[in-house]
Design an enzyme around this catalytic site. Structure first.
Site, short mmCIF file in Angstrom:
data_model
loop_
_atom_site.label_atom_id
_atom_site.label_comp_id
_atom_site.label_asym_id
_atom_site.label_seq_id
_atom_site.Cartn_x
_atom_site.Cartn_y
_atom_site.Cartn_z
N ILE A 148 0.88 -1.16 0.00
CA ILE A 148 0.00 0.00 0.00
C ILE A 148 0.92 1.21 0.00
O ILE A 148 1.55 1.49 0.99
CB ILE A 148 -0.92 0.01 1.24
CG1 ILE A 148 -1.87 -1.17 1.18
CG2 ILE A 148 -1.70 1.31 1.27
CD1 ILE A 148 -2.83 -1.20 2.35
N PRO A 149 1.02 1.88 -1.13
CA PRO A 149 2.04 2.90 -1.34
C PRO A 149 1.89 4.11 -0.43
O PRO A 149 1.68 5.21 -0.89
CB PRO A 149 1.89 3.28 -2.81
CG PRO A 149 0.52 2.85 -3.19
CD PRO A 149 0.10 1.77 -2.28
N CYS A 150 2.02 3.90 0.85
CA CYS A 150 1.94 5.02 1.77
C CYS A 150 3.18 5.90 1.63
O CYS A 150 3.19 7.03 2.09
CB CYS A 150 1.83 4.54 3.21
SG CYS A 150 3.06 3.31 3.63
N HIS A 151 4.19 5.36 0.98
CA HIS A 151 5.41 6.17 0.80
C HIS A 151 5.20 7.20 -0.31
O HIS A 151 6.01 8.08 -0.50
CB HIS A 151 6.58 5.27 0.47
CG HIS A 151 6.40 4.45 -0.77
ND1 HIS A 151 5.77 3.22 -0.77
CD2 HIS A 151 6.75 4.69 -2.04
CE1 HIS A 151 5.77 2.76 -2.01
NE2 HIS A 151 6.35 3.62 -2.81
#
Length: 174
Positions: free
Chosen positions: A140-143
């Site tokens: 989950i591309p929270c970055h």
DNA sequence: GTCAATTCTTTGT
DNA sequence: ACAAAGAATTGAC
């Protein structure tokens, strides 16, 4: 603080299968529940216990997860993701996580944008908290979520990772 | 540069 | 169950 497990509804039950994922950056830790991938940790976050009895279904998920993680570490966008068990979070968090997973490669969103996407403009701070509670970073591309002026915010696994992953995608931050 | 505003989660009484 | 403080922010003075 090592307290104890919460008394929340549908919390993580005992019996999670944890398997390590070897990448060029280290060994990630994947935790699977009955519903899918429940958690993913960065290298060094914990040691991998012996996973002896791994259900066939989990093995299949792990194959997909491994490939996806390797892709992200290499700066690519994973084509497929394993089923994610997000029952550990609240409805708001799940909504936020879903928005994050819809972010396309090479694209970044701000906390305010995500807040608006979930129908709560001004809830940027809450979104930040939801991101911090994200059990599955990288996948989950929270970055890819930055602050308003493309300023680097925080990151659960350490800002080094966030900066590294963003740099891999040709995204420049202050 | 500093201060105030807004929303959700968590912890204590 | 209720109340208070904290947090990976944002916007304005």
């Amino acid at each position: 603080m090592a307290k104890k497990l919460p008394t929340k509804t549908g919390a993580i039950k005992d019996g999670l299968t944890c398997i390590g994922i070897a990448t060029t950056e280290g060994q990630f830790a994947a935790y699977y529940s009955e519903h899918g991938l429940a958690r993913l940790d960065f290298p060094g976050a914990g040691e991998i216990s012996g996973s002896k009895n791994v259900p066939a279904v989990v093995q299949a998920w792990h194959a997909i997860t491994t490939r996806a993680v390797k892709d992200v570490v290499a700066g690519k966008v994973p084509a497929k993701l394993p089923p994610l068990d997000l029952s550990t979070g609240t409805v708001f968090q799940q909504k936020v996580w879903k928005v994050l997973s819809e972010i396309k490669g090479g694209c970044t969103l701000s906390y305010g944008e995500v807040a608006e996407a979930v129908g709560k403009p001004g809830a940027a701070r809450a979104v930040g908290r939801a991101c911090g509670a994200n059990p599955i970073p990288v996948l989950i591309p929270c970055h890819r979520v930055l602050a308003a002026n493309r300023i680097l915010g925080g990151f659960s696994g350490g800002l080094e990772w966030k900066r590294k992953l963003l740099s891999r995608e040709n995204i420049s931050v202050q």
